[in-house]
Write a protein that holds these residues in place. Structure first.
Motif, PDB file in Angstrom:
ATOM      1  N   ALA A 130       0.818  -1.212   0.000  1.00  0.00           N
ATOM      2  CA  ALA A 130       0.000   0.000   0.000  1.00  0.00           C
ATOM      3  C   ALA A 130       0.854   1.265   0.000  1.00  0.00           C
ATOM      4  O   ALA A 130       0.403   2.325  -0.427  1.00  0.00           O
ATOM      5  CB  ALA A 130      -0.928  -0.002   1.211  1.00  0.00           C
ATOM      6  N   LYS A 131       2.077   1.167   0.533  1.00  0.00           N
ATOM      7  CA  LYS A 131       2.907   2.352   0.677  1.00  0.00           C
ATOM      8  C   LYS A 131       4.155   2.337  -0.202  1.00  0.00           C
ATOM      9  O   LYS A 131       4.825   3.364  -0.357  1.00  0.00           O
ATOM     10  CB  LYS A 131       3.375   2.486   2.124  1.00  0.00           C
ATOM     11  CG  LYS A 131       2.293   2.758   3.145  1.00  0.00           C
ATOM     12  CD  LYS A 131       2.988   3.202   4.453  1.00  0.00           C
ATOM     13  CE  LYS A 131       2.127   3.030   5.681  1.00  0.00           C
ATOM     14  NZ  LYS A 131       2.934   3.191   6.908  1.00  0.00           N
ATOM     15  N   ALA A 132       4.503   1.170  -0.734  1.00  0.00           N
ATOM     16  CA  ALA A 132       5.786   1.043  -1.432  1.00  0.00           C
ATOM     17  C   ALA A 132       5.881   1.994  -2.627  1.00  0.00           C
ATOM     18  O   ALA A 132       4.892   2.234  -3.325  1.00  0.00           O
ATOM     19  CB  ALA A 132       5.983  -0.397  -1.890  1.00  0.00           C
ATOM     20  N   ARG A 133       7.091   2.527  -2.816  1.00  0.00           N
ATOM     21  CA  ARG A 133       7.316   3.391  -3.984  1.00  0.00           C
ATOM     22  C   ARG A 133       7.258   2.577  -5.272  1.00  0.00           C
ATOM     23  O   ARG A 133       7.757   1.443  -5.301  1.00  0.00           O
ATOM     24  CB  ARG A 133       8.722   3.986  -3.916  1.00  0.00           C
ATOM     25  CG  ARG A 133       8.846   5.000  -2.836  1.00  0.00           C
ATOM     26  CD  ARG A 133      10.216   5.644  -2.883  1.00  0.00           C
ATOM     27  NE  ARG A 133      10.155   6.826  -2.046  1.00  0.00           N
ATOM     28  CZ  ARG A 133      10.572   8.029  -2.399  1.00  0.00           C
ATOM     29  NH1 ARG A 133      11.163   8.221  -3.571  1.00  0.00           N
ATOM     30  NH2 ARG A 133      10.451   9.053  -1.594  1.00  0.00           N
ATOM     31  N   PRO A 134       6.753   3.162  -6.329  1.00  0.00           N
ATOM     32  CA  PRO A 134       6.772   2.432  -7.605  1.00  0.00           C
ATOM     33  C   PRO A 134       8.209   2.255  -8.104  1.00  0.00           C
ATOM     34  O   PRO A 134       9.053   3.137  -7.916  1.00  0.00           O
ATOM     35  CB  PRO A 134       5.973   3.340  -8.534  1.00  0.00           C
ATOM     36  CG  PRO A 134       5.982   4.687  -7.884  1.00  0.00           C
ATOM     37  CD  PRO A 134       6.112   4.479  -6.416  1.00  0.00           C
ATOM     38  N   LEU A 135       8.485   1.102  -8.698  1.00  0.00           N
ATOM     39  CA  LEU A 135       9.831   0.804  -9.170  1.00  0.00           C
ATOM     40  C   LEU A 135      10.082   1.327 -10.585  1.00  0.00           C
ATOM     41  O   LEU A 135      11.164   1.143 -11.133  1.00  0.00           O
ATOM     42  CB  LEU A 135      10.079  -0.706  -9.122  1.00  0.00           C
ATOM     43  CG  LEU A 135      10.165  -1.280  -7.697  1.00  0.00           C
ATOM     44  CD1 LEU A 135      10.067  -2.799  -7.718  1.00  0.00           C
ATOM     45  CD2 LEU A 135      11.456  -0.831  -7.019  1.00  0.00           C
ATOM     46  N   GLY A 136       9.068   1.963 -11.163  1.00  0.00           N
ATOM     47  CA  GLY A 136       9.252   2.552 -12.491  1.00  0.00           C
ATOM     48  C   GLY A 136       9.584   1.479 -13.502  1.00  0.00           C
ATOM     49  O   GLY A 136       8.990   0.396 -13.500  1.00  0.00           O
ATOM     50  N   SER A 137      10.547   1.760 -14.334  1.00  0.00           N
ATOM     51  CA  SER A 137      10.893   0.772 -15.367  1.00  0.00           C
ATOM     52  C   SER A 137      11.995  -0.190 -14.914  1.00  0.00           C
ATOM     53  O   SER A 137      12.532  -0.946 -15.733  1.00  0.00           O
ATOM     54  CB  SER A 137      11.289   1.500 -16.666  1.00  0.00           C
ATOM     55  OG  SER A 137      12.285   2.463 -16.417  1.00  0.00           O
ATOM     56  N   ALA A 138      12.321  -0.169 -13.624  1.00  0.00           N
ATOM     57  CA  ALA A 138      13.316  -1.139 -13.124  1.00  0.00           C
ATOM     58  C   ALA A 138      12.735  -2.546 -13.151  1.00  0.00           C
ATOM     59  O   ALA A 138      11.518  -2.733 -13.066  1.00  0.00           O
ATOM     60  CB  ALA A 138      13.735  -0.764 -11.701  1.00  0.00           C
ATOM     61  N   LYS A 139      13.616  -3.523 -13.292  1.00  0.00           N
ATOM     62  CA  LYS A 139      13.160  -4.912 -13.278  1.00  0.00           C
ATOM     63  C   LYS A 139      12.772  -5.331 -11.871  1.00  0.00           C
ATOM     64  O   LYS A 139      13.364  -4.881 -10.884  1.00  0.00           O
ATOM     65  CB  LYS A 139      14.272  -5.833 -13.791  1.00  0.00           C
ATOM     66  CG  LYS A 139      14.616  -5.591 -15.265  1.00  0.00           C
ATOM     67  CD  LYS A 139      15.757  -6.513 -15.696  1.00  0.00           C
ATOM     68  CE  LYS A 139      16.154  -6.220 -17.139  1.00  0.00           C
ATOM     69  NZ  LYS A 139      17.372  -6.968 -17.534  1.00  0.00           N
ATOM     70  N   THR A 140      11.777  -6.202 -11.782  1.00  0.00           N
ATOM     71  CA  THR A 140      11.321  -6.660 -10.468  1.00  0.00           C
ATOM     72  C   THR A 140      11.864  -8.048 -10.127  1.00  0.00           C
ATOM     73  O   THR A 140      11.530  -8.604  -9.082  1.00  0.00           O
ATOM     74  CB  THR A 140       9.788  -6.683 -10.419  1.00  0.00           C
ATOM     75  OG1 THR A 140       9.327  -7.490 -11.503  1.00  0.00           O
ATOM     76  CG2 THR A 140       9.230  -5.268 -10.567  1.00  0.00           C
ATOM     77  N   HIS A 141      12.647  -8.585 -11.005  1.00  0.00           N
ATOM     78  CA  HIS A 141      13.332  -9.848 -10.696  1.00  0.00           C
ATOM     79  C   HIS A 141      14.692  -9.866 -11.380  1.00  0.00           C
ATOM     80  O   HIS A 141      14.815  -9.512 -12.561  1.00  0.00           O
ATOM     81  CB  HIS A 141      12.521 -11.064 -11.144  1.00  0.00           C
ATOM     82  CG  HIS A 141      13.222 -12.351 -10.843  1.00  0.00           C
ATOM     83  ND1 HIS A 141      13.939 -13.043 -11.794  1.00  0.00           N
ATOM     84  CD2 HIS A 141      13.364 -13.030  -9.683  1.00  0.00           C
ATOM     85  CE1 HIS A 141      14.482 -14.119 -11.234  1.00  0.00           C
ATOM     86  NE2 HIS A 141      14.146 -14.143  -9.962  1.00  0.00           N
ATOM     87  N   LEU A 142      15.708 -10.282 -10.611  1.00  0.00           N
ATOM     88  CA  LEU A 142      17.066 -10.398 -11.164  1.00  0.00           C
ATOM     89  C   LEU A 142      17.648 -11.732 -10.718  1.00  0.00           C
ATOM     90  O   LEU A 142      17.270 -12.274  -9.676  1.00  0.00           O
ATOM     91  CB  LEU A 142      17.970  -9.279 -10.614  1.00  0.00           C
ATOM     92  CG  LEU A 142      17.623  -7.827 -10.942  1.00  0.00           C
ATOM     93  CD1 LEU A 142      18.649  -6.904 -10.279  1.00  0.00           C
ATOM     94  CD2 LEU A 142      17.582  -7.591 -12.445  1.00  0.00           C
ATOM     95  N   PRO A 143      18.595 -12.235 -11.465  1.00  0.00           N
ATOM     96  CA  PRO A 143      19.305 -13.428 -10.980  1.00  0.00           C
ATOM     97  C   PRO A 143      20.239 -13.050  -9.830  1.00  0.00           C
ATOM     98  O   PRO A 143      20.682 -11.903  -9.740  1.00  0.00           O
ATOM     99  CB  PRO A 143      20.121 -13.865 -12.212  1.00  0.00           C
ATOM    100  CG  PRO A 143      20.349 -12.598 -12.977  1.00  0.00           C
ATOM    101  CD  PRO A 143      19.110 -11.767 -12.770  1.00  0.00           C
TER     102      PRO A 143
END
Lengths: 298, 298
Positions: free
Chosen positions: B111-124
């Motif tokens: 509910a409060k988290a900042r948007p990550l924009g165009s960053a990837k949401t998963h990395l190795p």
């Protein structure tokens, strides 16, 4: 990736030795779990005449002296504390990744220096002591700085066999000196706040260690490069008093118990740190350095 | 007690080898003297697209990213910096003798988290890399944590031969994660502020190191035990912005030169620390640990 249980199961399959089965831990226990299950007899109260209470505005730092390693310095420090030498002095140096230093900031100025009272003005260097007569719990791993490392009582130590000395780990307390090796008297003290500067081992007399309150020293604002002495004296941290716990009324003392380093609990806690097998760790290091081992205090 | 010159004189007396005479230092030079005499060609400017400027009220912290070790994380961190993800966030954790951590304190609350924009949401996970193709300057001493240690570019590294990884030394910057090894994306970062926690090597993705401004992070007031997350959010340290140096106008950049770790100057500086022979030291250690070697920056 809890590799250990798999390897352990293999070992048990291949070997019928009952001693393996008896010694094999059924489940990894964290340091917290090991400490929570420890018997009271594994903990001890350091002698009150070896504890210094350093009272700052922010709270109390507790230092344990090591008279088995630096008897002359410990004796002089007791005299200085009893006579109130440090009351109203300051932490006058904070060098990043190295030390904070405290005492009389004007000690080098004869016109301003505080009187030393009945403390001795010359002491021998106490860089090391004979190993004979000293109980020593060795660590399993090799250290590049010394042939052996481990714990003697509450202190991280290193040894070449014949001699043993206190090691410059985080929280170690030493007696500042000038170039002569016997130029420290224990009035100006430093505490290691950075990566262990083991190159100082056997080059300065260490006198003890911080048992409690390190966070009050380690977060001290850093002074300017290169040595961290404050140019602005207003940035020094005032020291209300430094007293021996034995001189403090019983109702003002801080209750403290330290895990015995020769206990089975301590050995298990070290092993739990050497090979972490909780859900977070993916690889157990299989190693630990002397200065990575905190001394449990409660 | 400058033992070395005496031993050296003996060696020269006993041996006619001219190479000894040529290599033998006539006089001990301190690290400061060695650096002062170094040619400009021994120093380099890190690429601006690998430098993060973390601007706090107290000043600027400069972090160098390590894309040779963590290319995916470095890429995501560049995206986050370009899109201003960290501007207005905070240092929300300071654990004594361990780390400070910063980023979005509300990252775990959808509910409060900042948007990550165009960053990837998963990395190795990027715990290590093949040693092949990597220039590596090895240290002379053994380390209990790894078969070899040394420097690759501006970074302290360890290796088992086949693979090489960034080491958790003072000032190392890592990507916080949950229990899954591939659960870090580089948005929540930590910086080592205590005794090197080498047990974390190859357990978390390190993404770089602090080059300048460590004293602004290391003296951060500690949060409460056991993890150092502030209960009182007012104690967090605000982050004005984190930007890539390459996105900062040239006149607002901080000039910076880093000593090349493959230079003769660096090798001499390491040796001067391994065996200190100035008037203060009475015993030269003959050893140095990877994490005891600071990277000269000017």
């Amino acid at each position: 990736m809890t590799l250990r249980p798999t390897l352990l199961a293999l070992a048990l399959t291949l070997s019928p030795l009952p001693v393996l089965a008896a010694d094999a831990p059924a489940k990894y226990r964290s340091v917290q779990e090991i400490l929570a299950a420890s018997p009271d007899s594994d903990w001890h109260a350091p002698a009150a005449e070896n504890l210094l209470y350093m009272d700052l505005d922010a709270g109390r730092v507790i230092i344990e002296l090591a008279p088995e390693f630096a008897p002359e310095h410990a004796g002089n420090i007791r005299t200085l504390a009893r006579e109130g030498f440090w009351n109203g002095t300051s932490i006058y140096r904070s060098q990043d990744n190295f030390v904070v230093q405290f005492g009389d900031a004007d000690a080098d100025d004869p016109a301003k220096a505080r009187p030393l009272g009945s403390a001795k003005t010359h002491l021998p260097a106490e860089f090391q002591r004979p190993s004979r007569g000293l109980a020593f719990t060795a660590l399993p791993d090799r250290d590049g700085w010394a042939a052996r490392t481990g714990f003697a009582g509450d202190f991280a130590v290193a040894s070449d066999g014949e001699h043993t000395w206190l090691a410059h780990c985080y929280g170690a307390v030493g007696a500042g000196r000038n170039n002569d090796e016997d130029s420290s008297i224990g009035a100006e003290l430093y505490v290691v706040t950075g990566q262990s500067p083991r190159q100082l081992d056997r080059n300065i007399t260490l006198v003890g260690r911080v048992l409690k309150g390190m966070e009050l020293l380690s977060a001290t604002r850093r002074g300017p490069d290169p040595m961290g002495f404050y140019e602005d004296t207003a940035q020094r941290t005032p020291i209300r008093s430094i007293r021996l716990a034995s001189d403090v009324p019983a109702d003002q003392r801080t209750p403290l118990r330290v895990l015995r380093t020769d206990s089975r609990t301590f050995a298990e806690a070290v092993e739990a740190r050497r090979n972490r097998r909780d859900d977070f760790y993916k690889r157990a290091a299989g190693h630990i350095d002397l200065c990575n081992i905190p001394l449990p205090v409660r």
